[in-house]
Design a protein around this motif. Sequence first.
Motif, PDB file in Angstrom:
ATOM      1  N   LEU A   9       0.872  -1.172   0.000  1.00  0.00           N
ATOM      2  CA  LEU A   9       0.000   0.000   0.000  1.00  0.00           C
ATOM      3  C   LEU A   9       0.907   1.220   0.000  1.00  0.00           C
ATOM      4  O   LEU A   9       1.546   1.532   1.011  1.00  0.00           O
ATOM      5  CB  LEU A   9      -0.903  -0.001   1.233  1.00  0.00           C
ATOM      6  CG  LEU A   9      -1.911  -1.138   1.323  1.00  0.00           C
ATOM      7  CD1 LEU A   9      -2.638  -1.090   2.656  1.00  0.00           C
ATOM      8  CD2 LEU A   9      -2.895  -1.064   0.179  1.00  0.00           C
ATOM      9  N   GLU A  10       1.000   1.882  -1.143  1.00  0.00           N
ATOM     10  CA  GLU A  10       1.911   3.006  -1.278  1.00  0.00           C
ATOM     11  C   GLU A  10       1.261   4.176  -1.993  1.00  0.00           C
ATOM     12  O   GLU A  10       0.326   4.005  -2.772  1.00  0.00           O
ATOM     13  CB  GLU A  10       3.163   2.596  -2.067  1.00  0.00           C
ATOM     14  CG  GLU A  10       4.011   1.556  -1.389  1.00  0.00           C
ATOM     15  CD  GLU A  10       5.194   1.137  -2.221  1.00  0.00           C
ATOM     16  OE1 GLU A  10       6.299   1.039  -1.645  1.00  0.00           O
ATOM     17  OE2 GLU A  10       5.035   0.916  -3.435  1.00  0.00           O
ATOM     18  N   GLY A  31       2.043  14.414   9.309  1.00  0.00           N
ATOM     19  CA  GLY A  31       1.073  13.403   8.887  1.00  0.00           C
ATOM     20  C   GLY A  31       1.321  12.039   9.503  1.00  0.00           C
ATOM     21  O   GLY A  31       0.523  11.122   9.345  1.00  0.00           O
ATOM     22  N   LYS A  32       2.467  11.912  10.200  1.00  0.00           N
ATOM     23  CA  LYS A  32       2.828  10.654  10.870  1.00  0.00           C
ATOM     24  C   LYS A  32       2.798   9.475   9.893  1.00  0.00           C
ATOM     25  O   LYS A  32       2.142   8.459  10.138  1.00  0.00           O
ATOM     26  CB  LYS A  32       1.939  10.403  12.071  1.00  0.00           C
ATOM     27  CG  LYS A  32       2.094  11.451  13.162  1.00  0.00           C
ATOM     28  CD  LYS A  32       1.168  11.172  14.324  1.00  0.00           C
ATOM     29  CE  LYS A  32       1.286  12.110  15.474  1.00  0.00           C
ATOM     30  NZ  LYS A  32       1.631  13.463  15.290  1.00  0.00           N
ATOM     31  N   VAL A  33       3.553   9.619   8.802  1.00  0.00           N
ATOM     32  CA  VAL A  33       3.597   8.570   7.788  1.00  0.00           C
ATOM     33  C   VAL A  33       4.994   7.966   7.688  1.00  0.00           C
ATOM     34  O   VAL A  33       5.991   8.611   8.004  1.00  0.00           O
ATOM     35  CB  VAL A  33       3.172   9.104   6.400  1.00  0.00           C
ATOM     36  CG1 VAL A  33       1.731   9.555   6.410  1.00  0.00           C
ATOM     37  CG2 VAL A  33       4.071  10.237   5.953  1.00  0.00           C
ATOM     38  N   ILE A  34       5.041   6.728   7.241  1.00  0.00           N
ATOM     39  CA  ILE A  34       6.306   6.061   6.948  1.00  0.00           C
ATOM     40  C   ILE A  34       6.664   6.438   5.518  1.00  0.00           C
ATOM     41  O   ILE A  34       5.863   6.227   4.596  1.00  0.00           O
ATOM     42  CB  ILE A  34       6.159   4.531   7.076  1.00  0.00           C
ATOM     43  CG1 ILE A  34       5.775   4.157   8.503  1.00  0.00           C
ATOM     44  CG2 ILE A  34       7.447   3.832   6.652  1.00  0.00           C
ATOM     45  CD1 ILE A  34       5.341   2.716   8.658  1.00  0.00           C
ATOM     46  N   CYS A  35       7.846   7.023   5.332  1.00  0.00           N
ATOM     47  CA  CYS A  35       8.181   7.478   3.989  1.00  0.00           C
ATOM     48  C   CYS A  35       9.671   7.396   3.723  1.00  0.00           C
ATOM     49  O   CYS A  35      10.474   7.275   4.646  1.00  0.00           O
ATOM     50  CB  CYS A  35       7.693   8.902   3.768  1.00  0.00           C
ATOM     51  SG  CYS A  35       8.481  10.112   4.828  1.00  0.00           S
ATOM     52  N   ARG A  36       9.994   7.459   2.438  1.00  0.00           N
ATOM     53  CA  ARG A  36      11.374   7.549   1.990  1.00  0.00           C
ATOM     54  C   ARG A  36      11.390   8.436   0.760  1.00  0.00           C
ATOM     55  O   ARG A  36      10.391   8.541   0.049  1.00  0.00           O
ATOM     56  CB  ARG A  36      11.961   6.173   1.696  1.00  0.00           C
ATOM     57  CG  ARG A  36      11.259   5.433   0.547  1.00  0.00           C
ATOM     58  CD  ARG A  36      11.705   3.981   0.485  1.00  0.00           C
ATOM     59  NE  ARG A  36      11.201   3.275  -0.669  1.00  0.00           N
ATOM     60  CZ  ARG A  36       9.999   2.739  -0.784  1.00  0.00           C
ATOM     61  NH1 ARG A  36       9.130   2.864   0.199  1.00  0.00           N
ATOM     62  NH2 ARG A  36       9.649   2.100  -1.878  1.00  0.00           N
ATOM     63  N   LEU A  57       5.334   6.906   0.211  1.00  0.00           N
ATOM     64  CA  LEU A  57       4.725   6.643   1.507  1.00  0.00           C
ATOM     65  C   LEU A  57       4.241   5.208   1.530  1.00  0.00           C
ATOM     66  O   LEU A  57       3.688   4.728   0.535  1.00  0.00           O
ATOM     67  CB  LEU A  57       3.541   7.570   1.753  1.00  0.00           C
ATOM     68  CG  LEU A  57       3.816   9.016   2.153  1.00  0.00           C
ATOM     69  CD1 LEU A  57       4.775   9.718   1.226  1.00  0.00           C
ATOM     70  CD2 LEU A  57       2.533   9.783   2.271  1.00  0.00           C
ATOM     71  N   THR A  58       4.443   4.514   2.650  1.00  0.00           N
ATOM     72  CA  THR A  58       4.032   3.123   2.789  1.00  0.00           C
ATOM     73  C   THR A  58       3.044   3.009   3.948  1.00  0.00           C
ATOM     74  O   THR A  58       3.259   3.610   5.004  1.00  0.00           O
ATOM     75  CB  THR A  58       5.251   2.219   3.053  1.00  0.00           C
ATOM     76  OG1 THR A  58       6.213   2.429   2.021  1.00  0.00           O
ATOM     77  CG2 THR A  58       4.858   0.756   3.074  1.00  0.00           C
ATOM     78  N   LYS A  65      -4.057   4.830   4.169  1.00  0.00           N
ATOM     79  CA  LYS A  65      -3.684   5.349   2.846  1.00  0.00           C
ATOM     80  C   LYS A  65      -4.722   6.352   2.356  1.00  0.00           C
ATOM     81  O   LYS A  65      -4.384   7.430   1.884  1.00  0.00           O
ATOM     82  CB  LYS A  65      -3.538   4.191   1.859  1.00  0.00           C
ATOM     83  CG  LYS A  65      -3.208   4.626   0.446  1.00  0.00           C
ATOM     84  CD  LYS A  65      -3.126   3.430  -0.488  1.00  0.00           C
ATOM     85  CE  LYS A  65      -3.006   3.874  -1.928  1.00  0.00           C
ATOM     86  NZ  LYS A  65      -2.989   2.731  -2.852  1.00  0.00           N
ATOM     87  N   GLN A  66      -5.985   6.016   2.476  1.00  0.00           N
ATOM     88  CA  GLN A  66      -7.060   6.900   2.015  1.00  0.00           C
ATOM     89  C   GLN A  66      -7.117   8.188   2.835  1.00  0.00           C
ATOM     90  O   GLN A  66      -7.369   9.266   2.294  1.00  0.00           O
ATOM     91  CB  GLN A  66      -8.407   6.175   2.050  1.00  0.00           C
ATOM     92  CG  GLN A  66      -8.521   5.067   1.021  1.00  0.00           C
ATOM     93  CD  GLN A  66      -8.275   5.560  -0.391  1.00  0.00           C
ATOM     94  OE1 GLN A  66      -8.763   6.601  -0.815  1.00  0.00           O
ATOM     95  NE2 GLN A  66      -7.479   4.806  -1.143  1.00  0.00           N
ATOM     96  N   ARG A  67      -6.869   8.080   4.123  1.00  0.00           N
ATOM     97  CA  ARG A  67      -6.876   9.262   4.996  1.00  0.00           C
ATOM     98  C   ARG A  67      -5.789  10.250   4.566  1.00  0.00           C
ATOM     99  O   ARG A  67      -6.047  11.445   4.401  1.00  0.00           O
ATOM    100  CB  ARG A  67      -6.664   8.843   6.456  1.00  0.00           C
ATOM    101  CG  ARG A  67      -6.530  10.015   7.431  1.00  0.00           C
ATOM    102  CD  ARG A  67      -6.225   9.538   8.847  1.00  0.00           C
ATOM    103  NE  ARG A  67      -5.011   8.756   8.977  1.00  0.00           N
ATOM    104  CZ  ARG A  67      -3.780   9.270   9.070  1.00  0.00           C
ATOM    105  NH1 ARG A  67      -3.606  10.582   9.043  1.00  0.00           N
ATOM    106  NH2 ARG A  67      -2.724   8.484   9.197  1.00  0.00           N
ATOM    107  N   ILE A  68      -4.588   9.746   4.341  1.00  0.00           N
ATOM    108  CA  ILE A  68      -3.482  10.614   3.928  1.00  0.00           C
ATOM    109  C   ILE A  68      -3.714  11.147   2.527  1.00  0.00           C
ATOM    110  O   ILE A  68      -3.428  12.320   2.243  1.00  0.00           O
ATOM    111  CB  ILE A  68      -2.143   9.851   4.026  1.00  0.00           C
ATOM    112  CG1 ILE A  68      -1.775   9.652   5.497  1.00  0.00           C
ATOM    113  CG2 ILE A  68      -1.030  10.561   3.275  1.00  0.00           C
ATOM    114  CD1 ILE A  68      -1.519  10.936   6.283  1.00  0.00           C
ATOM    115  N   LEU A  69      -4.242  10.334   1.642  1.00  0.00           N
ATOM    116  CA  LEU A  69      -4.541  10.790   0.279  1.00  0.00           C
ATOM    117  C   LEU A  69      -5.469  12.002   0.330  1.00  0.00           C
ATOM    118  O   LEU A  69      -5.184  13.043  -0.279  1.00  0.00           O
ATOM    119  CB  LEU A  69      -5.174   9.660  -0.526  1.00  0.00           C
ATOM    120  CG  LEU A  69      -5.593   9.979  -1.950  1.00  0.00           C
ATOM    121  CD1 LEU A  69      -4.387  10.324  -2.814  1.00  0.00           C
ATOM    122  CD2 LEU A  69      -6.346   8.801  -2.556  1.00  0.00           C
ATOM    123  N   THR A  70      -6.532  11.902   1.075  1.00  0.00           N
ATOM    124  CA  THR A  70      -7.485  13.009   1.201  1.00  0.00           C
ATOM    125  C   THR A  70      -6.848  14.222   1.878  1.00  0.00           C
ATOM    126  O   THR A  70      -7.002  15.356   1.411  1.00  0.00           O
ATOM    127  CB  THR A  70      -8.714  12.545   2.006  1.00  0.00           C
ATOM    128  OG1 THR A  70      -9.308  11.430   1.343  1.00  0.00           O
ATOM    129  CG2 THR A  70      -9.732  13.658   2.140  1.00  0.00           C
TER     130      THR A  70
END
Length: 91
Positions: A9-10, A31-36, A57-58, A65-70
Motif C-alpha cells: 500500500l503506497e 502526517g505521521k507517515v512512513i516514507c522515503r 509513503l508506505t 492510505k485513504q486518509r493521507i490521500l485526502t
Amino acid sequence: MTNIPVEKLELVVVFKKNIELVNAKEILDNGKVICREGMDSGRGKLYYYRTGPKFILTFEKEADKQRILTQFEALPEIHEVYTPDWDKCKD
C-alpha cells in the motif's frame, strides 16, 4: 508453502517546485507517515525537474492510505499525490 506476493500500500507525494526539502519533511512528519525519498519513474525526467521533493509513503492499512490521500491532496504545498505504477518506466 507458496509465497504469494502482497501488493504494498503506497502513495507517491510530489511537492511543488518552490517547496524546500526541510519543509516537505515537516509536512510528512506532521502526517505521521512512513516514507522515503523517491518516486516511480513513470512520470519521466521533465516531470522530475519541474516539481519539488518527492516521497514514497508506505501504509499498513488501506484506511490510513485513504486518509493521507485526502489530507495531502488538500494541501497547497503538494503538486500531486498518486499510487505508483512500478511497471511503467519512461526513463
